[in-house]
Write a protein that holds these residues in place. Structure first.
Motif, PDB file in Angstrom:
ATOM      1  N   THR A  35     -44.206 -71.481 -54.788  1.00 57.04           N
ATOM      2  CA  THR A  35     -44.159 -72.875 -54.309  1.00 57.04           C
ATOM      3  C   THR A  35     -43.162 -73.031 -53.172  1.00 57.04           C
ATOM      4  O   THR A  35     -43.437 -73.685 -52.155  1.00 57.04           O
ATOM      5  N   ASP A  36     -41.983 -72.415 -53.320  1.00 55.41           N
ATOM      6  CA  ASP A  36     -40.968 -72.492 -52.267  1.00 55.41           C
ATOM      7  C   ASP A  36     -41.425 -71.757 -51.009  1.00 55.41           C
ATOM      8  O   ASP A  36     -41.184 -72.220 -49.881  1.00 55.41           O
ATOM      9  N   SER A  37     -42.066 -70.615 -51.218  1.00 53.88           N
ATOM     10  CA  SER A  37     -42.559 -69.864 -50.061  1.00 53.88           C
ATOM     11  C   SER A  37     -43.612 -70.679 -49.305  1.00 53.88           C
ATOM     12  O   SER A  37     -43.617 -70.721 -48.071  1.00 53.88           O
ATOM     13  N   LYS A  67     -43.837 -73.847 -49.220  1.00 56.28           N
ATOM     14  CA  LYS A  67     -43.177 -74.971 -48.533  1.00 56.28           C
ATOM     15  C   LYS A  67     -42.597 -74.528 -47.187  1.00 56.28           C
ATOM     16  O   LYS A  67     -42.712 -75.237 -46.174  1.00 56.28           O
ATOM     17  N   ARG A  99     -45.505 -73.998 -44.848  1.00 56.76           N
ATOM     18  CA  ARG A  99     -46.113 -75.274 -44.480  1.00 56.76           C
ATOM     19  C   ARG A  99     -45.208 -76.080 -43.544  1.00 56.76           C
ATOM     20  O   ARG A  99     -45.687 -76.765 -42.638  1.00 56.76           O
ATOM     21  N   ASP A 100     -43.891 -75.948 -43.747  1.00 57.64           N
ATOM     22  CA  ASP A 100     -42.950 -76.755 -42.970  1.00 57.64           C
ATOM     23  C   ASP A 100     -42.865 -76.341 -41.509  1.00 57.64           C
ATOM     24  O   ASP A 100     -42.300 -77.082 -40.699  1.00 57.64           O
ATOM     25  N   TYR A 139     -50.845 -69.758 -53.205  1.00 58.16           N
ATOM     26  CA  TYR A 139     -51.554 -70.553 -54.218  1.00 58.16           C
ATOM     27  C   TYR A 139     -52.127 -69.633 -55.294  1.00 58.16           C
ATOM     28  O   TYR A 139     -52.012 -69.919 -56.501  1.00 58.16           O
ATOM     29  N   ASP A 168     -49.655 -78.914 -53.309  1.00 58.76           N
ATOM     30  CA  ASP A 168     -48.394 -78.308 -52.890  1.00 58.76           C
ATOM     31  C   ASP A 168     -48.612 -77.127 -51.964  1.00 58.76           C
ATOM     32  O   ASP A 168     -47.646 -76.641 -51.348  1.00 58.76           O
ATOM     33  N   PHE A 169     -49.825 -76.655 -51.874  1.00 57.25           N
ATOM     34  CA  PHE A 169     -50.124 -75.456 -51.084  1.00 57.25           C
ATOM     35  C   PHE A 169     -51.051 -75.777 -49.895  1.00 57.25           C
ATOM     36  O   PHE A 169     -51.605 -74.875 -49.288  1.00 57.25           O
ATOM     37  N   TYR A 171     -51.659 -77.627 -46.090  1.00 59.87           N
ATOM     38  CA  TYR A 171     -51.004 -78.138 -44.886  1.00 59.87           C
ATOM     39  C   TYR A 171     -51.230 -79.650 -44.801  1.00 59.87           C
ATOM     40  O   TYR A 171     -52.251 -80.164 -45.273  1.00 59.87           O
TER      41      TYR A 171
END
Length: 685
Positions: free
Chosen positions: A540-542, A544, A547-548, A583, A598-599, A601
């Motif tokens: 999830t952090d990866s 993010k 995506r960021d 994901y 959460d995964f 864009y």
């Protein structure tokens, strides 16, 4: 009050559009002439398509401008010339004669003659001269041989032939003729010298009176040459509108407009114009809402388009009011050039056509004007491209000028029936129109600074890899920089193949991943070892961090002043795709707790051909790096799989791109990737 303020903030964009619409309509109507319009369109040399036309009232047939000019030239050519006779000159000359004649009387030859008779003989010649008149030498060039002129002596005027006047050139021969066969012939030379010394002109050109008489004659001339009675049939349906009928119809049009203006209510005319202008602007708003939604929602761009429409309505109104003969000097083709530079050809042509339709209410010969300007606008849209190359604009304007010239020639021949009445001054006006059209480059520069828009010239500057932002990307994330360069090449080739804006998509591709320079090592193209920092993070952090890079890229682009058209590529190059690798990893760890949102864009999905091209090229180039043995077959399968997946997810729904164009882009990407990954021969050790 608070609720009212909240509603305003919620709908401020819509309120602004309504106010902009109302203000634009009011300004354009204000520029319009406040008179009625003749309901028939006059076309010389064409059949009358309307019903039989009868004179609604008595009116006179007006002379054409050519006839009035010819009549004016004829009057000026044959104008009555007035000359002033100064009576006191004769008395002064006689006085001078009496003083100086004694020198002749003392001559040896004169001593033998009767002095009184000799003196009277000379004075008689002077009386003969001033009885007719002695013309001033400077005014001799103003009259023709044997021309009838008018002499004014006090309040009396008399006509005389110019040849009867004495002049300096004829004085010698007149004296010779006077003394020949007379008793005083031997003293001819003496008197000739005396007369040349004392004789002064007494007839002078009266320019003021001549001009006053000319003005009166021009004022009293008739501006009409016939009369049409009420209920008299002017033309029948199907009759050819020849030169004579056109003059009658044109006279009726002018008389009709005059009477309509005097009889109609001013308010009703304004209401009619307001409705028509509002309809045209509504068509523009509907077009933008249906086909250019992004522009419709952008109040700055909407203001820019309406400002240009008002600007050209204003320019044409000023020229039509004060310099109507130079109407075709106004470079209206600047409008489609500018709009195509900032937006696209379709919007440029649509706006140009609507503007020309509005101008049809202002200009005379509206059909001819509208036809010429629409044709010129079409040629502009078809030929003007790559404005950063000045030679292209020069060639395009030459073509546009040629179209103006050819179309005008055709109209002139149709209306006059021959080439003899062609007004060659129009060709000079078309040439000047072309020269003024180069001001479009200057206007584009001003508009870029004023409205924050971007043109091809700016895109060329932004595509320079030595720019500050791209140089920083190369230093901090060299792998991403090389990836962006490859994507830019793929995207530019694809855009050229389907007729999209290649320069825009190349610039967008160079900047689309600038957000990665903040965390470059979290992206595989920048990793120099097999150890990935993602190993220490949860999926999830990866996801993010991955995506960021879109959000960070948008923030960085705005901070560095990149135009919105380039930021759109950063915003849309991943659309709403899923970061599938992480994901899938999270699904294996917590199958019941994973949230696919959460995964994903943040989007939006591409909304133009150019942004859609970038998404395809970016995904295919990145995916090709995962091929261990990139054969031609594997590359083809990979490109098909990536782009088909994007299509199935609806990523191109808003991008106005066709299936045929997508297939063409696939072929280009495959061909370019084949060239990149082709096998080379092994060099011997």
């Amino acid at each position: 009050m608070k609720e009212l303020i909240n509603k305003y903030y919620q709908n401020h964009s819509l309120i602004y559009k309504v106010l902009l619409f109302l203000i634009t309509t009011a300004v354009i109507v204000y520029f319009f002439p406040k008179g009625g319009k003749f309901k028939y369109n006059l076309q010389k040399g064409k059949p009358w398509q309307y019903e039989n036309l009868y004179a609604p009232f008595d009116f006179s047939i007006q002379k054409s401008p050519e006839e009035l000019n010819a009549e004016k030239e004829e009057i000026e050519k044959s104008k009555q010339l007035f000359f002033l006779v100064k009576e006191e000159v004769k008395a002064e000359v006689i006085e001078s004669y009496n003083k100086k004649v004694d020198f002749i009387l003392k001559d040896s030859l004169a001593l033998k003659m009767n002095k009184a008779r000799l003196k009277n003989f000379g004075e008689k010649f002077i009386n003969n001269v001033y009885k007719v008149g002695f013309l001033n030498k400077a005014d001799n060039s103003k009259i023709q041989s044997n021309q009838l002129i008018t002499l004014r002596l006090g309040n009396e005027a008399s006509d005389i032939l110019s040849d009867n006047l004495f002049t300096t050139d004829e004085l010698v021969s007149s004296i010779q003729q006077y003394f020949t066969n007379s008793s005083y012939e031997s003293l001819e030379n003496n008197f000739t010298s005396l007369f040349f010394e004392i004789l002064e002109p007494n007839v002078f050109y009266d320019e003021e009176l001549t001009n006053r008489a000319l003005e009166e004659e021009l004022k009293n001339r008739s501006f009409t040459k016939g009369f049409v009675a009420e209920n008299e049939r002017i033309i029948s349906k199907g009759d050819m509108v020849d030169a004579s009928k056109y003059e009658i119809l044109d006279s009726l049009k002018k008389e009709y407009d005059t009477q309509l203006w005097s009889k109609s209510s001013y308010n009703w005319i304004v209401v009619g114009y307001t409705i028509l202008v509002a309809l045209v602007l509504v068509m523009l708003f509907l077009f933008l809402k249906k086909y250019r939604l992004e522009i419709f929602h952008n109040n700055t761009k909407l203001t820019f388009i309406l400002f240009n429409i008002v600007l050209f309505v204003f320019l044409v109104t000023i020229v039509q009011k004060y310099f109507v003969g130079y109407l075709y000097v106004v470079p209206i083709i600047i409008l489609p050039i500018v709009l195509k530079a900032f937006f696209d050809a379709r919007l440029g042509l649509f706006t140009h056509v609507l503007t020309v339709l509005l101008l049809g209410f202002i200009v005379p010969n509206s059909f001819e004007f509208v036809f010429l300007q629409i044709i010129a606008g079409m040629v502009t849209i078809l030929t003007v491209s790559e404005l950063h190359r000045r030679a292209n604009l020069f060639v395009s304007i030459l073509k546009i000028t040629l179209i103006y010239t050819v179309a005008y020639l055709a109209f002139s021949i149709i209306q006059n029936g021959s080439e003899q009445k062609i007004q060659w001054v129009y060709f000079g006006m078309f040439a000047l129109n072309g020269v003024l059209s180069f001001l479009s480059l200057f206007l584009i520069l001003i508009y870029e600074k004023s409205f924050g828009l971007v043109s091809d010239v700016s895109l060329l500057e932004l595509s320079d890899t030595n720019s500050t932002l791209l140089r920083e990307l190369n230093e901090k994330a060299p792998g991403t920089f090389q990836h962006s360069m490859q994507v830019a090449n793929l995207a530019e080739a694809s855009a050229n193949e389907i007729g999209a804006n290649a320069m825009l998509v190349r610039a967008g591709a160079l900047y689309h991943d600038i957000g990665k320079m903040l965390n470059p090592m979290y992206f595989t193209e920048n990793q120099t070892t097999s150890v990935s920092p993602h190993h220490d993070l949860s999926p999830t952090d990866s996801a993010k961090i991955i995506r960021d890079h879109v959000i960070k890229g948008i923030e960085m682009a705005k901070k560095n002043g990149l135009p919105d058209r380039l930021i759109d590529f950063i915003r849309t190059h991943h659309g709403t795709n899923t970061i599938y690798y992480f994901y899938k990893m999270q699904s294996e760890l917590t199958p019941d707790q994973v949230n696919i949102e959460d995964f994903k864009y943040p989007g939006p999905i591409p909304f133009s051909k150019e942004t859609a091209i970038l998404m395809m090229c970016d995904s295919c180039e990145a995916a090709s790096k995962s091929l261990k043995t990139p054969t031609a077959l594997l590359i083809d399968e990979l490109v098909e799989k990536v782009i088909n997946t994007q299509m199935s997810q609806g990523q191109f729904m808003n991008s106005d791109i066709t299936f045929k164009e997508i297939q063409t882009i696939k072929k280009v990407i495959k061909k370019k990737l084949h060239n990149i990954y082709h096998l080379r021969i092994e060099y011997p050790e």
